[in-house]
Design a protein around this motif. Structure first.
Motif, PDB file in Angstrom:
ATOM      1  N   GLU A  78       0.885  -1.175   0.197  1.00 33.19           N
ATOM      2  CA  GLU A  78      -0.102  -0.064   0.081  1.00 33.19           C
ATOM      3  C   GLU A  78       0.743   1.277  -0.094  1.00 33.19           C
ATOM      4  O   GLU A  78       0.703   2.205  -0.711  1.00 33.19           O
ATOM      5  N   LEU A  79       2.085   1.062   0.699  1.00 37.40           N
ATOM      6  CA  LEU A  79       3.021   2.444   0.796  1.00 37.40           C
ATOM      7  C   LEU A  79       3.656   2.661  -0.466  1.00 37.40           C
ATOM      8  O   LEU A  79       3.776   3.747  -1.038  1.00 37.40           O
ATOM      9  N   VAL A  80       4.241   1.509  -1.229  1.00 36.61           N
ATOM     10  CA  VAL A  80       5.032   1.654  -2.354  1.00 36.61           C
ATOM     11  C   VAL A  80       4.512   1.434  -3.951  1.00 36.61           C
ATOM     12  O   VAL A  80       4.833   1.859  -4.629  1.00 36.61           O
ATOM     13  N   ALA A  81       3.137   1.100  -3.719  1.00 41.60           N
ATOM     14  CA  ALA A  81       2.526   0.799  -4.949  1.00 41.60           C
ATOM     15  C   ALA A  81       1.988   2.139  -5.719  1.00 41.60           C
ATOM     16  O   ALA A  81       2.459   1.931  -6.887  1.00 41.60           O
ATOM     17  N   THR A  82       1.891   3.006  -5.021  1.00 41.17           N
ATOM     18  CA  THR A  82       1.505   4.156  -5.498  1.00 41.17           C
ATOM     19  C   THR A  82       2.384   5.132  -4.947  1.00 41.17           C
ATOM     20  O   THR A  82       2.301   5.703  -3.991  1.00 41.17           O
ATOM     21  N   GLN A  83       3.046   6.093  -5.885  1.00 43.71           N
ATOM     22  CA  GLN A  83       3.951   7.295  -5.124  1.00 43.71           C
ATOM     23  C   GLN A  83       3.498   8.352  -6.016  1.00 43.71           C
ATOM     24  O   GLN A  83       2.877   9.602  -5.570  1.00 43.71           O
ATOM     25  N   ARG A  84       4.095   8.538  -7.194  1.00 42.79           N
ATOM     26  CA  ARG A  84       3.785   9.378  -8.148  1.00 42.79           C
ATOM     27  C   ARG A  84       2.425   9.790  -8.164  1.00 42.79           C
ATOM     28  O   ARG A  84       1.788   8.900  -8.414  1.00 42.79           O
ATOM     29  N   ASP A  85       2.008  11.170  -8.387  1.00 44.11           N
ATOM     30  CA  ASP A  85       0.524  11.318  -8.635  1.00 44.11           C
ATOM     31  C   ASP A  85      -0.282  10.858  -7.576  1.00 44.11           C
ATOM     32  O   ASP A  85      -1.742  10.983  -7.886  1.00 44.11           O
ATOM     33  N   ASP A  86       0.035  10.520  -6.489  1.00 41.49           N
ATOM     34  CA  ASP A  86      -0.682   9.973  -5.455  1.00 41.49           C
ATOM     35  C   ASP A  86      -1.737  11.177  -5.009  1.00 41.49           C
ATOM     36  O   ASP A  86      -1.215  12.181  -4.977  1.00 41.49           O
ATOM     37  N   GLU A  87      -2.835  10.985  -4.997  1.00 45.94           N
ATOM     38  CA  GLU A  87      -3.896  12.223  -4.361  1.00 45.94           C
ATOM     39  C   GLU A  87      -3.526  12.436  -2.860  1.00 45.94           C
ATOM     40  O   GLU A  87      -3.929  13.467  -2.441  1.00 45.94           O
ATOM     41  N   ARG A  88      -3.096  11.615  -2.114  1.00 49.97           N
ATOM     42  CA  ARG A  88      -2.905  11.853  -0.992  1.00 49.97           C
ATOM     43  C   ARG A  88      -1.713  12.304  -0.301  1.00 49.97           C
ATOM     44  O   ARG A  88      -0.891  12.379  -1.023  1.00 49.97           O
ATOM     45  N   LEU A  89      -1.853  12.726   1.076  1.00 50.91           N
ATOM     46  CA  LEU A  89      -0.809  13.463   1.413  1.00 50.91           C
ATOM     47  C   LEU A  89       0.125  12.297   2.105  1.00 50.91           C
ATOM     48  O   LEU A  89      -0.197  12.043   3.003  1.00 50.91           O
ATOM     49  N   LEU A  90       1.170  12.070   1.661  1.00 49.73           N
ATOM     50  CA  LEU A  90       2.008  10.672   2.206  1.00 49.73           C
ATOM     51  C   LEU A  90       2.807  11.272   3.247  1.00 49.73           C
ATOM     52  O   LEU A  90       4.257  11.330   2.993  1.00 49.73           O
ATOM     53  N   LEU A  91       2.277  11.587   4.348  1.00 49.82           N
ATOM     54  CA  LEU A  91       3.204  11.997   5.469  1.00 49.82           C
ATOM     55  C   LEU A  91       4.434  10.849   5.863  1.00 49.82           C
ATOM     56  O   LEU A  91       5.339  11.403   6.506  1.00 49.82           O
ATOM     57  N   GLY A  92       3.937   9.521   5.472  1.00 53.59           N
ATOM     58  CA  GLY A  92       4.880   8.443   5.904  1.00 53.59           C
ATOM     59  C   GLY A  92       5.858   8.253   5.079  1.00 53.59           C
ATOM     60  O   GLY A  92       6.816   7.329   5.088  1.00 53.59           O
ATOM     61  N   ARG A  93       6.036   8.783   3.746  1.00 54.84           N
ATOM     62  CA  ARG A  93       6.890   8.511   2.699  1.00 54.84           C
ATOM     63  C   ARG A  93       8.532   8.852   3.052  1.00 54.84           C
ATOM     64  O   ARG A  93       8.730   9.353   3.821  1.00 54.84           O
ATOM     65  N   GLY A  94       9.250   8.031   2.480  1.00 59.37           N
ATOM     66  CA  GLY A  94      10.565   8.106   2.626  1.00 59.37           C
ATOM     67  C   GLY A  94      11.458   8.743   1.582  1.00 59.37           C
ATOM     68  O   GLY A  94      12.499   8.317   1.113  1.00 59.37           O
ATOM     69  N   VAL A  95      10.918   9.730   1.213  1.00 60.71           N
ATOM     70  CA  VAL A  95      11.262  10.586  -0.265  1.00 60.71           C
ATOM     71  C   VAL A  95      12.119  11.849   0.346  1.00 60.71           C
ATOM     72  O   VAL A  95      11.262  12.749   1.261  1.00 60.71           O
ATOM     73  N   PRO A  96      13.196  12.152  -0.193  1.00 57.21           N
ATOM     74  CA  PRO A  96      13.790  13.684   0.076  1.00 57.21           C
ATOM     75  C   PRO A  96      12.887  14.752  -0.613  1.00 57.21           C
ATOM     76  O   PRO A  96      11.998  14.540  -1.439  1.00 57.21           O
ATOM     77  N   ASN A  97      13.370  15.867  -0.347  1.00 64.83           N
ATOM     78  CA  ASN A  97      12.783  17.002  -0.966  1.00 64.83           C
ATOM     79  C   ASN A  97      13.620  17.163  -2.257  1.00 64.83           C
ATOM     80  O   ASN A  97      14.588  17.481  -2.214  1.00 64.83           O
ATOM     81  N   PHE A  98      12.870  17.312  -3.325  1.00 64.24           N
ATOM     82  CA  PHE A  98      13.723  17.632  -4.548  1.00 64.24           C
ATOM     83  C   PHE A  98      13.223  18.820  -5.381  1.00 64.24           C
ATOM     84  O   PHE A  98      13.341  19.015  -6.450  1.00 64.24           O
ATOM     85  N   GLU A  99      12.621  19.587  -4.495  1.00 63.33           N
ATOM     86  CA  GLU A  99      12.178  20.927  -5.045  1.00 63.33           C
ATOM     87  C   GLU A  99      13.471  22.088  -4.922  1.00 63.33           C
ATOM     88  O   GLU A  99      13.135  23.343  -5.548  1.00 63.33           O
ATOM     89  N   TYR A 100      14.522  21.791  -4.149  1.00 65.16           N
ATOM     90  CA  TYR A 100      15.450  22.716  -3.965  1.00 65.16           C
ATOM     91  C   TYR A 100      16.353  23.007  -5.219  1.00 65.16           C
ATOM     92  O   TYR A 100      16.522  22.126  -6.189  1.00 65.16           O
ATOM     93  N   GLU A 101      16.565  24.291  -5.422  1.00 70.44           N
ATOM     94  CA  GLU A 101      17.470  24.921  -6.597  1.00 70.44           C
ATOM     95  C   GLU A 101      18.592  24.245  -6.956  1.00 70.44           C
ATOM     96  O   GLU A 101      19.154  24.132  -8.003  1.00 70.44           O
ATOM     97  N   THR A 102      19.256  23.635  -5.740  1.00 72.37           N
ATOM     98  CA  THR A 102      20.517  22.892  -5.645  1.00 72.37           C
ATOM     99  C   THR A 102      20.698  21.833  -6.678  1.00 72.37           C
ATOM    100  O   THR A 102      21.600  21.143  -6.797  1.00 72.37           O
TER     101      THR A 102
END
Ligand code: PLP
Ligand code: PLP
Lengths: 480, 480
Positions: free
Chosen positions: B96-120
């Motif tokens: 349930e956690l890994v099947a759907t990540q990209r485009d998930d409608e839910r707010l995945l507070l528990g996910r294990g991904v970093p922030n990739f919005e940084y300009e760096t």
């Protein structure tokens, strides 16, 4: 001699004198009419006669082409592998082939990669570049575990051409076809299990068997019709076979395609013995004629076929985009996919999806296969010219791999050692067997743009092989 | 009251009244001098006092920041797992956690991904785009099986910061860290074998155990110092343990880092019992202070540590670039790599290599960890404010994952079911155990840019959890 026979004789003479060479396009009908001052129907009749004698062939929308002379060339023989389950070895040889590819200084005549120099691939590079340039954050995130919906939809669409009606949810995107094969085998087997394979068989699959402690039961395989159903049936009666692993379309390395009726019969046999089939269709789209051959999967009405494929041979292996249609084994396969690599890389999937959706894939494959067909004939003519007499040569109807069976005195591994001084490398036949068979065979690649340099390399291979034959004869004479 | 005590009291009051909030930067020393008309040394002394009472902290080159109040928060308790080898379950929850990540409608507070919005991260997108645009044919070809030399060189360079001296040839590039872990476990074990793991433990590794028929022996683990060496030693005496699998630095999910002395002692213990270690260092570079902690691998003088890592948590998991330093198991690991996915995708490796070589990686990691450290404090303050009293909360010194232990009445899986109506998803603690422990725990991600929307979601989680606690109390009252 009738007028058309005279025209045919003229053309035949030119072919025999090398004015038109193997793989060349002959003058158009119109050009022949003008040059020899004959009517269209006479020219057509002459061409028909040349086709009947297998000197030339007609290709839709392309014209008439000189064929290699089939007469002196024979097909490789039917394999007679050991009729018992075997452990796999040969890893050292496989490693030598796969360890080093990019930037290799050697001419890898035996490699299994397509030609990616064609302009028709450009739109894919462009899409990849623009996806990255747009700084689409999707590219950094995990994709769905089963793969991007966009790509699965396109894969389902393509699968129709092989006779399969798949829903996008029936498909799991993988990291190359290798991962699909690995997942399929691990889904179906436990260590110690026996898997029936065609023989010769792709070394990558054989090494999966090795890594998982599986035993290969090599089934005799005909270079024209594929795995022997009769031998397979006997084997199924005799051994506890867990899965049948085959590449029935444009087989690597043997080149055959199982006739449709035999594919259906194979499926029925598997059904009768309640055993699963792993079908590797990685070369299936590279057909020289349309429609492309059907898959065994297209006969699958109870989900026992796990179809493995991908874009490595049609587009490029460096992208690592493969796929699996796991049938009834979807849940276990998805678990295996998760533990193996998690979700597959995101942007390559989106790029390939767009490449297919916009029709670029079909255009590229059409272009590439037209080149491959011509190059097959040229490569065959070189092998006929430069290799020891009596070599068996495959005659694939798709893909870009040629299988050559040499006299027993030749050993592919030792041949490679000698070729090293010329920086040439071929794929030795023993890679393709659990029992070290096919030592006297080679696999050659004709996806290259066939330059004089490559002709020279093929000639060198032939010379060394001839040398080995002569050494053995000399030795035999010496012994007598 | 001395002058500096007065200044400290003023600042403390402002913090308590929420004028400066958790994670905020306080005014600079200079600004305080001007505002309150005091000397530099007085302002410095005041700040020192606030630091001594753990109200604020100083960060090199950034200034002074408000800390969450540590007083009412306790650490999660030491785990007391079953002391026998267990089979793994929980796949449905992981799926349930890994099947759907990209485009998930839910707010995945528990996910294990970093922030990739940084300009760096931009330079990486640019490099990828230009590699593809240049139509470099390398991108379509198979790379070397062990990975691109360019990337292996950069990985070796980075590994120095963790105390490892690796040669580029000691490294195998993989398709994500997941493949590295999978290869390591398959290299070292046979089905039925026992693997000692820290507990709680990353669910991805647990599922690898499941897929390979391995048993997990969960070792008690301290939320500050990691796996109990005492319990591990007893286990090694009692069970035929084939490998020790741990994430000793910025542990997922518990957040601890094993002190250096304990890492060394762990290695010596493994040496004494002649057992291999699989060290997962995927979060190791995300340290809030420099130098980053050493790896267990850095003590490895006989090659028994297989170090698994990659760029998924520092750069982005969608690229699927991981790596493995297999030590003395290199040959078997390379075979496993081949059968698992063949060579890894070419261009992502070249792009990441350039990103590191040009210093962009270090710059990006420095920027990201500065955000994560601030966001850790904010997230902790939210949990303290909104979650049931007495929740245990981890205090990681790196990475972006928080572990929260709630009263026993809370069940993470049931909580998720209730949260579904609000399109919120947390990672339930039971994912991280073979024996279904940690049901009352949650993992939260603080890599997000922490918006009011996320604060509201955390509050909602807290409210539902409180509801479950109250229901249990009501039930208990009703029973009495
Ligand atoms: C028959 C066959 N299957 C699978 C593969 C592996 O394909 P991929 O590169 O997509 O893993 C190959 C490549 O040589 C192949 O020849
Ligand atoms: C401890 C740990 N190891 C490995 C992984 C998997 O990393 P990758 O996405 O590179 O396969 C994760 C990701 O969640 C993780 O938390």
């Amino acid at each position: 001699m009738t007028r058309y026979e005279e025209v045919a004789a003229t053309l035949r003479e030119r072919i025999e004198h090398g004015i038109y060479r193997v793989g060349d396009r002959l003058p158009s009908i119109r050009a022949v009419c003008q040059e020899l001052n004959v009517s269209i129907s006479t020219a057509q009749e002459a061409y028909r006669q040349l086709m009947d004698t297998a000197l030339i062939e007609s290709r839709p929308k392309s014209g008439y082409f000189v064929l290699p002379s089939r007469a002196p060339s024979v097909l490789p023989s039917i394999s007679r592998p050991a009729q018992r389950p075997l452990d796999i070895s040969q890893w050292d040889q496989v490693l030598e082939l796969v360890a080093t590819q990019r930037d290799d200084e050697r001419l890898l005549l035996g490699r299994g990669v397509p030609n990616f120099e064609y302009e028709t691939l450009r739109p894919l590079s462009k899409t990849l570049a623009s996806l990255h340039r747009s700084n689409d954050l999707h590219g950094f995130n995990y994709d769905k575990l089963s793969g991007s919906p966009e790509l699965r939809q396109q894969v389902a669409r393509l699968a129709i051409t092989s006779g399969c009606l798949l829903h996008p949810d029936d498909i799991v995107i993988t990291t190359g076809c290798q991962e699909a094969l690995s997942i399929a085998l691990r889904t179906l087997t436990q260590p110690g299990d026996v898997v029936a394979v065609d023989s010769p068989s792709f070394y990558g699959t054989m090494q999966i068997l090795k890594a998982n402690g599986l035993k290969a039961l090599e089934i005799p395989t005909d270079p024209q019709t594929g795995i022997s159903l009769e031998a397979l049936e006997l084997a199924l009666e005799q051994w506890p076979i867990r899965a049948i692993q085959i590449t029935p379309t444009f087989n690597n390395p043997l080149g055959y395609t199982m006739p449709e009726a035999r594919k259906r019969a194979l499926f029925q046999l598997a059904q009768r013995f309640d055993v699963a089939i792993i079908e590797d269709d990685i070369y299936g789209d590279l057909s020289f004629s349309l429609p492309r051959p059907r898959t065994v999967k297209s006969f699958d009405d109870d989900g026992r076929v796990m179809l493995c494929s991908g874009f490595s041979k049609t587009v490029g292996p460096g992208l690592r985009v493969g796929w699996l249609a796991p049938g009834r084994y979807r849940d276990q396969a998805l678990h295996m996919k998760y533990v193996s690599t998690g979700a597959s890389a995101t942007l390559p999937q989106l790029a390939v999806a767009e490449f297919v959706a916009k029709g670029h894939y079909e255009r590229h494959v059409r272009f590439a296969t037209r080149q491959y067909q011509r190059q097959r004939d040229i490569m065959i003519s070189w092998v006929q010219r430069y290799f020891p007499k009596g070599a068996g040569i495959s005659y694939p109807q798709g893909s870009f791999l040629l299988w050559v069976e040499l006299p027993a005195a030749v050993d592919g591994v030792r041949l490679n050692q000698r070729l090293a001084q010329h920086a040439i490398h071929v794929a030795p036949g023993s890679l393709f067997s659990a029992s070290g068979k096919f030592r006297q065979c080679l696999r050659l690649n004709y996806a290259f743009t066939l330059t004089p340099e490559i002709e020279a390399a093929v000639r060198t291979v032939g010379e060394f092989a001839t040398e080995m034959v002569e050494e053995a004869q000399g030795h035999a004479v010496g012994v007598n």
